[in-house]
Design a protein around this motif. Sequence first.
Motif, PDB file in Angstrom:
ATOM      1  N   PHE A 256      -7.909  -4.882  -8.396  1.00  0.00           N
ATOM      2  CA  PHE A 256      -7.140  -4.354  -7.268  1.00  0.00           C
ATOM      3  C   PHE A 256      -5.704  -4.034  -7.683  1.00  0.00           C
ATOM      4  O   PHE A 256      -5.168  -2.955  -7.409  1.00  0.00           O
ATOM      5  CB  PHE A 256      -7.160  -5.370  -6.123  1.00  0.00           C
ATOM      6  N   GLN A 257      -5.056  -5.000  -8.382  1.00  0.00           N
ATOM      7  CA  GLN A 257      -3.666  -4.810  -8.789  1.00  0.00           C
ATOM      8  C   GLN A 257      -3.526  -3.709  -9.837  1.00  0.00           C
ATOM      9  O   GLN A 257      -2.548  -2.957  -9.832  1.00  0.00           O
ATOM     10  CB  GLN A 257      -3.096  -6.123  -9.324  1.00  0.00           C
ATOM     11  N   MET A 258      -4.492  -3.593 -10.744  1.00  0.00           N
ATOM     12  CA  MET A 258      -4.447  -2.523 -11.735  1.00  0.00           C
ATOM     13  C   MET A 258      -4.642  -1.160 -11.071  1.00  0.00           C
ATOM     14  O   MET A 258      -4.024  -0.166 -11.468  1.00  0.00           O
ATOM     15  CB  MET A 258      -5.525  -2.738 -12.802  1.00  0.00           C
ATOM     16  N   TYR A 259      -5.470  -1.117 -10.044  1.00  0.00           N
ATOM     17  CA  TYR A 259      -5.723   0.145  -9.341  1.00  0.00           C
ATOM     18  C   TYR A 259      -4.442   0.646  -8.680  1.00  0.00           C
ATOM     19  O   TYR A 259      -4.084   1.829  -8.815  1.00  0.00           O
ATOM     20  CB  TYR A 259      -6.813  -0.037  -8.291  1.00  0.00           C
ATOM     21  N   ILE A 260      -3.730  -0.260  -7.962  1.00  0.00           N
ATOM     22  CA  ILE A 260      -2.525   0.204  -7.270  1.00  0.00           C
ATOM     23  C   ILE A 260      -1.397   0.498  -8.260  1.00  0.00           C
ATOM     24  O   ILE A 260      -0.453   1.236  -7.934  1.00  0.00           O
ATOM     25  CB  ILE A 260      -2.053  -0.811  -6.203  1.00  0.00           C
ATOM     26  N   ALA A 261      -1.486  -0.069  -9.479  1.00  0.00           N
ATOM     27  CA  ALA A 261      -0.456   0.202 -10.487  1.00  0.00           C
ATOM     28  C   ALA A 261      -0.741   1.480 -11.264  1.00  0.00           C
ATOM     29  O   ALA A 261       0.184   2.232 -11.590  1.00  0.00           O
ATOM     30  CB  ALA A 261      -0.345  -0.974 -11.454  1.00  0.00           C
ATOM     31  N   LEU A 262      -2.013   1.738 -11.569  1.00  0.00           N
ATOM     32  CA  LEU A 262      -2.364   2.836 -12.467  1.00  0.00           C
ATOM     33  C   LEU A 262      -2.931   4.059 -11.750  1.00  0.00           C
ATOM     34  O   LEU A 262      -2.910   5.159 -12.304  1.00  0.00           O
ATOM     35  CB  LEU A 262      -3.384   2.346 -13.505  1.00  0.00           C
ATOM     36  N   VAL A 263      -3.466   3.890 -10.553  1.00  0.00           N
ATOM     37  CA  VAL A 263      -4.096   5.011  -9.846  1.00  0.00           C
ATOM     38  C   VAL A 263      -3.248   5.429  -8.644  1.00  0.00           C
ATOM     39  O   VAL A 263      -2.566   6.447  -8.670  1.00  0.00           O
ATOM     40  CB  VAL A 263      -5.540   4.666  -9.418  1.00  0.00           C
ATOM     41  N   LYS A 264      -3.276   4.640  -7.599  1.00  0.00           N
ATOM     42  CA  LYS A 264      -2.444   4.947  -6.432  1.00  0.00           C
ATOM     43  C   LYS A 264      -2.281   3.703  -5.565  1.00  0.00           C
ATOM     44  O   LYS A 264      -3.117   2.800  -5.590  1.00  0.00           O
ATOM     45  CB  LYS A 264      -3.044   6.080  -5.590  1.00  0.00           C
ATOM     46  N   GLN A 265      -1.206   3.690  -4.805  1.00  0.00           N
ATOM     47  CA  GLN A 265      -0.952   2.569  -3.901  1.00  0.00           C
ATOM     48  C   GLN A 265      -1.525   2.875  -2.526  1.00  0.00           C
ATOM     49  O   GLN A 265      -1.718   4.037  -2.151  1.00  0.00           O
ATOM     50  CB  GLN A 265       0.543   2.294  -3.795  1.00  0.00           C
ATOM     51  N   PHE A 266      -1.787   1.803  -1.783  1.00  0.00           N
ATOM     52  CA  PHE A 266      -2.291   1.932  -0.422  1.00  0.00           C
ATOM     53  C   PHE A 266      -1.130   1.836   0.563  1.00  0.00           C
ATOM     54  O   PHE A 266      -0.003   1.497   0.197  1.00  0.00           O
ATOM     55  CB  PHE A 266      -3.310   0.830  -0.123  1.00  0.00           C
ATOM     56  N   ASN A 267      -1.424   2.100   1.814  1.00  0.00           N
ATOM     57  CA  ASN A 267      -0.467   1.864   2.883  1.00  0.00           C
ATOM     58  C   ASN A 267      -0.120   0.369   2.900  1.00  0.00           C
ATOM     59  O   ASN A 267      -0.989  -0.476   2.711  1.00  0.00           O
ATOM     60  CB  ASN A 267      -1.090   2.270   4.221  1.00  0.00           C
ATOM     61  N   PRO A 268       1.167   0.015   3.091  1.00  0.00           N
ATOM     62  CA  PRO A 268       1.555  -1.402   3.072  1.00  0.00           C
ATOM     63  C   PRO A 268       0.739  -2.288   4.005  1.00  0.00           C
ATOM     64  O   PRO A 268       0.492  -3.458   3.696  1.00  0.00           O
ATOM     65  CB  PRO A 268       3.026  -1.367   3.508  1.00  0.00           C
ATOM     66  N   MET A 269       0.288  -1.752   5.141  1.00  0.00           N
ATOM     67  CA  MET A 269      -0.487  -2.557   6.081  1.00  0.00           C
ATOM     68  C   MET A 269      -1.914  -2.789   5.615  1.00  0.00           C
ATOM     69  O   MET A 269      -2.682  -3.499   6.260  1.00  0.00           O
ATOM     70  CB  MET A 269      -0.491  -1.908   7.467  1.00  0.00           C
TER      71      MET A 269
END
Length: 665
Positions: A24-37
């Motif tokens: 999960f953390q690698m995805y938001i770092a290397l691909v894209k981030q989600f909405n904060p909520m």
Amino acid sequence: METKKNLNVRTAAAIVVTVIFFAFQMYIALVKQFNPMLQSPLHLVFALTLVFIYFPADYNYKKKIRKAAEAEGRIPDAGLINKRAWMNWLDIPAFVGIAYILWYVLTQYSRLSDFIVSISPVYAIDYICMVVCIVLLLLAVYRTLGIMLAAFIAVFIVYAWTAQYLPGILYTKPKSSWLRFLNQFTAGMVMTQSGIFGTPLLTSANTLFYFMVFGAFFSTMGGGQLLIDIGMKLSNKSSGGPAKAAVLSSGLMGMISGSAVANVATTGVMTIPMMKRIGYEPEEAGAVEAVASTGGQIMPPIMGVGAFIMAEMLGISYMKVAVAAIVPALAYYFAVFVLVDRIAAKRAANIDTSVDAAIKVERKVLPRLYLLLPALLLVIWIIRGASLMRAGMIGIFTCVACDIVNYFVNKEDFIDLKGLGACCMDGAKQAASIAIPTAACGIIINVVTGQTSLATNLSNLISALGTENLFVALLIAMVGCMLLGMALPTVAAYLVGVILFVPCIRPILIAGGLADATANLCANMFVFYYGIMAQITPPVCVASYTAAGIADGNAMKTGLKGFTFAMVGFMVPFVFVYNPPILMQGTLAEIAVAVAQLALGTYFLAVMVAGFFKCNLNKVERAGLLAAALCLIAPEIISSMVGVVLGVVLLVLNAGRGRKAAVST
């Protein structure tokens, strides 16, 4: 001992959750981030799951049994340890609650993204999620950090519901109905970014996770030991070498770890015994190590966890926070270094210099310098303006690259695949342990700023007391932050301090002529420093108690000595509030003058605490040096000149007495 079956199940569960957490953390770092909520709640779900795996219901009971056995010098009884294993069944509702939060977030995400307080409806499932989140967070805080923070948060929750019945600054005007307040409370806690899923937790997901993992990798692949060895090597030949080694090693290690207790445990096991060998009392050795280790939380480039959150709350880059912290941090370590140097000179007749010079670094430093590359690249990328998430990822990948190099040139520090997996497990566990208090502090933040008028009431009170006297307002904030720091972890103390005291200090600073951004930075840094200084302030000084355990000394005496040794740390926040150029806020000339003032004041204060310059200081000289240091706090020319002249004259007179004493002997 725990049964092998329970250990295997728990280990397997921890591995599975860690893998998914990392993915999960690698995805938001290397691909894209989600909405904060969506991103913040998912991060919390993983953190809660790991905490309840690593800290089962009988964890505190087992810890108590093991400590009792250790104190008596015996192996803990297996039957006694497993006596309350049945309690772990109580964790099943906790995991069900975590599953409910996950279901709630995934199914209600679109509604939460468009939610408007007081307009959008609140349903029963929202109430349930609010209750489940708060209960699970309180349980997780209790298991990881103890009863103090859990009780502290519980008091604020009760306060939110009873504020309308309380007197004085605690009073808050009641809402029109209980249902309306329930809806507002629920919305604030779990349906917006003003509560549990607010800025602190988002910072944990976007930044702190990667730095926790980086720290685990860097220390394990040899970087941490290299920093310790460099500190020892640099102080090898000097008077009081082991004490200076403690200062240098803890400072270098602190730049990476940002944890006082971790620094004490890492460097103290080597430096404290060496200090004792050359004649330092156990309490002195422990105090020096505790003070040096605590400074790691204010030393760039990484500093303490609260510094990352500070950058987010101020809305500025972390680099600006780190740059602002450089001079105060160097002043802190300069003072500690001068202190141990003067103590060594004071006790030179009692120190065995042959032992003093025998600090041995078993391994060569030069061939291992490439292990500093991850930290170096981390700093370079932060300076270049890269996001902290990207800088952390680069640091992690560079650690892996250095480990590959270790395989060919440095087998002793090489980590195999199993070791890398253990690093990931350790980093995820540390990240989870940080995510819990940051999320829990969201409860306090929302109560103080959203559910009650406590922040406004307190601000009005302090402003009324301190409008004509900034010192009074700062003194009130200092005492409040110190009390918070004694009861809470650093990050929690900073977050609560920001909500309670920054709104009180900032208007007074602005009224005094500071720009809004400068006033905001000074106020935040003031709160941050005193939350950290509480780590070495009796009666609750965790870093000092840890050092006392290693030194086999009296815990309270170690704490009192550490408090005395760190006196300059208590002066520095007042210096940069009265003299903002210390935080790099001003012209080059203003900064240069301010740094010179701070350096002189720091030196005078350190010599005063040591009680020795060229010979023992008498009471008049010590009082005079303290007065000289205080005169250098304020940026006025006259007081600064008085401080400089007074301090220099006293040191010259002391040096003259020292020369006469040497001639007469």
